[in-house]
Design an enzyme around this catalytic site. Structure first.
Site, PDB file in Angstrom:
ATOM      1  N   HIS A   1       1.675  23.985  26.484  1.00  0.00           N
ATOM      2  CA  HIS A   1       0.476  23.632  25.723  1.00  0.00           C
ATOM      3  C   HIS A   1       0.779  23.569  24.232  1.00  0.00           C
ATOM      4  O   HIS A   1       1.619  24.332  23.739  1.00  0.00           O
ATOM      5  CB  HIS A   1      -0.660  24.648  25.964  1.00  0.00           C
ATOM      6  CG  HIS A   1      -1.978  24.088  25.585  1.00  0.00           C
ATOM      7  ND1 HIS A   1      -2.486  24.207  24.317  1.00  0.00           N
ATOM      8  CD2 HIS A   1      -2.875  23.358  26.291  1.00  0.00           C
ATOM      9  CE1 HIS A   1      -3.651  23.573  24.266  1.00  0.00           C
ATOM     10  NE2 HIS A   1      -3.915  23.054  25.443  1.00  0.00           N
TER      11      HIS A   1
ATOM     12  N   HIS B   1      -1.344  14.336  28.179  1.00  0.00           N
ATOM     13  CA  HIS B   1      -2.705  14.882  27.959  1.00  0.00           C
ATOM     14  C   HIS B   1      -3.408  14.908  29.319  1.00  0.00           C
ATOM     15  O   HIS B   1      -2.928  15.565  30.244  1.00  0.00           O
ATOM     16  CB  HIS B   1      -3.386  14.008  26.892  1.00  0.00           C
ATOM     17  CG  HIS B   1      -4.667  14.540  26.321  1.00  0.00           C
ATOM     18  ND1 HIS B   1      -5.132  15.814  26.506  1.00  0.00           N
ATOM     19  CD2 HIS B   1      -5.605  13.927  25.529  1.00  0.00           C
ATOM     20  CE1 HIS B   1      -6.282  15.970  25.850  1.00  0.00           C
ATOM     21  NE2 HIS B   1      -6.593  14.839  25.262  1.00  0.00           N
TER      22      HIS B   1
ATOM     23  N   ASP C   1      -4.381  21.724  33.760  1.00  0.00           N
ATOM     24  CA  ASP C   1      -4.208  20.648  34.730  1.00  0.00           C
ATOM     25  C   ASP C   1      -3.518  21.059  36.030  1.00  0.00           C
ATOM     26  O   ASP C   1      -3.743  20.441  37.065  1.00  0.00           O
ATOM     27  CB  ASP C   1      -3.388  19.514  34.091  1.00  0.00           C
ATOM     28  CG  ASP C   1      -4.247  18.648  33.179  1.00  0.00           C
ATOM     29  OD1 ASP C   1      -5.444  18.516  33.467  1.00  0.00           O
ATOM     30  OD2 ASP C   1      -3.711  18.109  32.191  1.00  0.00           O
TER      31      ASP C   1
HETATM   32  C1  LIG Z   1      -5.584  19.316  29.395  1.00  0.00           C
HETATM   33  C2  LIG Z   1      -4.319  19.026  28.684  1.00  0.00           C
HETATM   34  O1  LIG Z   1      -4.191  17.996  28.076  1.00  0.00           O
HETATM   35  S1  LIG Z   1      -3.138  20.221  28.706  1.00  0.00           S
HETATM   36  C3  LIG Z   1      -1.601  19.388  28.421  1.00  0.00           C
HETATM   37  C4  LIG Z   1      -1.262  18.513  29.614  1.00  0.00           C
HETATM   38  N1  LIG Z   1       0.093  17.950  29.465  1.00  0.00           N
HETATM   39  C5  LIG Z   1       1.119  18.343  30.250  1.00  0.00           C
HETATM   40  O2  LIG Z   1       1.006  19.175  31.136  1.00  0.00           O
HETATM   41  C6  LIG Z   1       2.418  17.625  30.002  1.00  0.00           C
HETATM   42  C7  LIG Z   1       3.602  18.600  30.004  1.00  0.00           C
HETATM   43  N2  LIG Z   1       3.596  19.412  28.810  1.00  0.00           N
HETATM   44  C8  LIG Z   1       4.065  18.927  27.623  1.00  0.00           C
HETATM   45  O3  LIG Z   1       4.572  17.803  27.530  1.00  0.00           O
HETATM   46  C9  LIG Z   1       3.950  19.801  26.408  1.00  0.00           C
HETATM   47  O4  LIG Z   1       3.970  21.160  26.779  1.00  0.00           O
HETATM   48  C10 LIG Z   1       2.653  19.516  25.595  1.00  0.00           C
HETATM   49  C11 LIG Z   1       2.551  18.004  25.284  1.00  0.00           C
HETATM   50  C12 LIG Z   1       1.423  19.925  26.352  1.00  0.00           C
HETATM   51  C13 LIG Z   1       2.728  20.303  24.300  1.00  0.00           C
HETATM   52  O5  LIG Z   1       3.771  19.781  23.546  1.00  0.00           O
HETATM   53  P1  LIG Z   1       4.427  20.601  22.350  1.00  0.00           P
HETATM   54  O6  LIG Z   1       3.394  21.332  21.588  1.00  0.00           O
HETATM   55  O7  LIG Z   1       5.258  19.638  21.597  1.00  0.00           O
HETATM   56  O8  LIG Z   1       5.346  21.623  23.143  1.00  0.00           O
HETATM   57  P2  LIG Z   1       6.168  22.859  22.564  1.00  0.00           P
HETATM   58  O9  LIG Z   1       6.393  22.688  21.105  1.00  0.00           O
HETATM   59  O10 LIG Z   1       5.506  24.100  23.030  1.00  0.00           O
HETATM   60  O11 LIG Z   1       7.541  22.735  23.324  1.00  0.00           O
HETATM   61  C14 LIG Z   1       8.511  23.721  23.179  1.00  0.00           C
HETATM   62  C15 LIG Z   1       9.706  23.404  24.032  1.00  0.00           C
HETATM   63  O12 LIG Z   1       9.335  23.521  25.405  1.00  0.00           O
HETATM   64  C16 LIG Z   1       9.588  22.314  26.070  1.00  0.00           C
HETATM   65  N3  LIG Z   1       8.488  22.046  26.971  1.00  0.00           N
HETATM   66  C17 LIG Z   1       7.166  22.139  26.679  1.00  0.00           C
HETATM   67  N4  LIG Z   1       6.451  21.813  27.763  1.00  0.00           N
HETATM   68  C18 LIG Z   1       7.339  21.512  28.728  1.00  0.00           C
HETATM   69  C19 LIG Z   1       7.186  21.089  30.055  1.00  0.00           C
HETATM   70  N5  LIG Z   1       5.996  20.904  30.594  1.00  0.00           N
HETATM   71  N6  LIG Z   1       8.308  20.876  30.788  1.00  0.00           N
HETATM   72  C20 LIG Z   1       9.514  21.064  30.251  1.00  0.00           C
HETATM   73  N7  LIG Z   1       9.706  21.455  28.986  1.00  0.00           N
HETATM   74  C21 LIG Z   1       8.638  21.678  28.237  1.00  0.00           C
HETATM   75  C22 LIG Z   1       9.616  21.261  24.993  1.00  0.00           C
HETATM   76  O13 LIG Z   1      10.370  20.130  25.367  1.00  0.00           O
HETATM   77  C23 LIG Z   1      10.232  22.007  23.855  1.00  0.00           C
HETATM   78  O14 LIG Z   1      11.626  22.076  24.052  1.00  0.00           O
HETATM   79  P3  LIG Z   1      12.643  21.800  22.845  1.00  0.00           P
HETATM   80  O15 LIG Z   1      12.322  22.869  21.839  1.00  0.00           O
HETATM   81  O16 LIG Z   1      13.975  21.920  23.493  1.00  0.00           O
HETATM   82  O17 LIG Z   1      12.323  20.433  22.346  1.00  0.00           O
HETATM   83  O1  LIG Z   2      -5.874  20.965  23.445  1.00  0.00           O
HETATM   84  C1  LIG Z   2      -4.987  20.198  23.844  1.00  0.00           C
HETATM   85  O2  LIG Z   2      -4.041  19.812  23.125  1.00  0.00           O
HETATM   86  C2  LIG Z   2      -4.993  19.691  25.226  1.00  0.00           C
HETATM   87  C3  LIG Z   2      -5.956  20.396  26.125  1.00  0.00           C
HETATM   88  O3  LIG Z   2      -5.687  21.436  26.651  1.00  0.00           O
HETATM   89  C4  LIG Z   2      -7.267  19.797  26.323  1.00  0.00           C
HETATM   90  O4  LIG Z   2      -7.595  18.773  25.698  1.00  0.00           O
HETATM   91  O5  LIG Z   2      -8.045  20.323  27.158  1.00  0.00           O
END
Ligand SMILES: CC(=O)SCCNC(=O)CCNC(=O)[C@H](O)C(C)(C)COP(=O)(O)OP(=O)(O)OC[C@H]1O[C@@H](n2cnc3c(N)ncnc32)[C@H](O)[C@@H]1OP(=O)(O)O
Ligand SMILES: O=C([O-])CC(=O)C(=O)O
Length: 374
Positions: free
Chosen positions: A260, A221, A311
């Site tokens: 996301h 997050h 981010d």
């Molecule tokens: C302001 C914020 O909070 S924005 C979010 C900030 N967090 C990050 O940047 C952390 C990196 N990103 C992630 O871990 C994820 O994309 C999340 C937590 C944001 C979303 O998670 P989910 O909704 O579960 O992702 P989603 O279902 O789209 O994933 C689809 C596939 O892409 C992969 N994937 C998604 N994001 C990433 C990533 N950043 N790097 C590598 N692989 C990824 C997942 O592992 C998944 O693969 P699988 O089907 O083989 O298991």
């Molecule tokens: O909506 C989410 O899951 C994460 C995000 O981008 C935020 O909190 O700004």
């Protein structure tokens, strides 16, 4: 916009309640606060106007804004007892733990005694967070006891001046303001949902915010901006970035700052902060980190169709402004506090305790054996 399939674990795609505060992935650029597109707000409003909007449902008039800003400015200083607590937290602490303690301790000194005080509690946290972060940081790292009051008009400018002791440039003030607008609110993300669950028990504002900080701290997050910075700093060049990232993907590592839970092809906040990061890189006089970030973005899209979330370009933007990496996520707190508090107020206005069910997957019913027979 291609619709993302929102199903599976993590309550993905399930509605967990109503909100009038925000839409994600629905209209305009993909993110609206109280009906206003985030790109419109980033271009034509200030963070304090957005805070006022989230707390009151409407943008302020000039008179309302001036009064609101004066109220916030008068609440910026920290109580002596809180300063003493911050002095005792070591330099090695994670700044998100400092924010969590700061919010919690302020709730001991100035408790929200009834819900009529909810705006006061939210505004107090909004005004005090920049000083909570920087007072601890400067004391523990530089042995400097800063004055928590500045003559800076905006929250962003105030933070920058507390951090460096210098008057920030117009560009830096503006980027901080835009950044705080972009991070302010995002519907039922993990930390906001945490705040709402806490609020649904009729708990106090300081407890809801303290709980939310704990959820924002994680790298999946809010912690992703810091993790993204740590990653891009290890890349020597745009070419090296691509090679290293290919290795990370092969090892099935998550690449922080990408992907996301709701957006399917882009995060509308990325294009905005990316533009400001580029501008800052020009002023900084060294575009290496920006060029590496662009290479990362291209590589992730080309190989995995994964896009930068809010981010990723925040990392280089904050770095160009001289902000220490460990303070990146606490800045997110200074902003998202507005969204959390607005959701707490909304939850309270039509409350039922949030208490979902679980599908049981454990052992069949069984009897306790005497301890000497287990
Ligand atoms: C302001 C914020 O909070 S924005 C979010 C900030 N967090 C990050 O940047 C952390 C990196 N990103 C992630 O871990 C994820 O994309 C999340 C937590 C944001 C979303 O998670 P989910 O909704 O579960 O992702 P989603 O279902 O789209 O994933 C689809 C596939 O892409 C992969 N994937 C998604 N994001 C990433 C990533 N950043 N790097 C590598 N692989 C990824 C997942 O592992 C998944 O693969 P699988 O089907 O083989 O298991
Ligand atoms: O909506 C989410 O899951 C994460 C995000 O981008 C935020 O909190 O700004």
């Amino acid at each position: 916009m291609v619709d993302k399939k929102l199903s599976g674990a993590g309550l993905r795609g399930q509605s967990a309640g109503e909100t009038a505060l925000c839409t994600v992935g629905k209209s305009g650029s993909g993110l609206t606060y109280c009906g206003y597109d985030v790109s419109d707000l980033a271009d034509n409003a200030t963070f304090e106007e957005v805070a006022y909007l989230l707390f009151n449902g409407e943008l302020p008039t000039q008179t309302q804004l001036s009064t609101y800003k004066s109220e916030l400015a008068a609440m910026r200083d920290l109580p002596q007892a809180l300063k003493e607590v911050l002095q005792r937290i070591p330099a090695s602490a994670h700044p998100m733990d400092v924010m969590r303690t700061g919010a919690s301790f302020l709730g001991n000194l100035e408790p929200e005694e009834n819900f009529d005080q909810q705006h006061q509690a939210a505004n107090r946290l909004l005004a005090a967070f920049p000083a909570i972060m920087t007072y601890w940081y400067r004391y523990s790292h530089d042995k400097v006891e800063i004055n928590c009051i500045t003559d800076e008009d905006s929250t962003g400018g105030h933070f920058l001046k507390l951090l460096t002791g210098n008057t920030p440039s117009e560009l830096h003030r503006r980027v901080m303001d835009v950044s705080l607008i972009l991070y302010a609110e995002h519907e039922f993300n993990a930390s906001t949902f945490t705040a709402r669950v806490c609020a649904s028990t009729l708990s106090d504002m300081f407890s809801c915010v303290t709980a939310a900080i704990g959820s924002l701290r994680g790298p999946l997050h809010g912690g992703a901006n810091e993790a993204a910075m740590d990653m891009i700093q290890t890349f020597k060049s745009p070419e090296d970035a691509k090679v290293q990232m290919a290795g990370m993907l092969e090892r099935k590592e998550k690449i922080m700052g990408f992907g996301h839970a709701v957006y399917s092809t882009s995060d509308p906040r990325n294009v905005i902060i990316k533009k400001w990061s580029e501008k800052l890189s020009q002023e900084f006089g060294d575009s290496a980190l920006y060029d590496i970030s662009v290479a990362c973005e291209e590589f992730m899209w080309d190989t995995k169709k994964l896009f930068c979330n809010a981010d990723f370009f925040h990392a280089s933007a904050y770095h160009f402004m001289g902000i220490p990496t460990k303070l990146f996520t606490p800045i997110f707190v200074c902003s998202r506090l507005t969204g959390w508090a607005a959701h707490v107020m909304e939850q309270r206005s039509n409350n039922r305790i949030i208490r979902p069910s679980a599908d049981y997957i454990g052992a069949e019913p069984r009897a306790v054996k005497p301890i000497d027979q287990r």
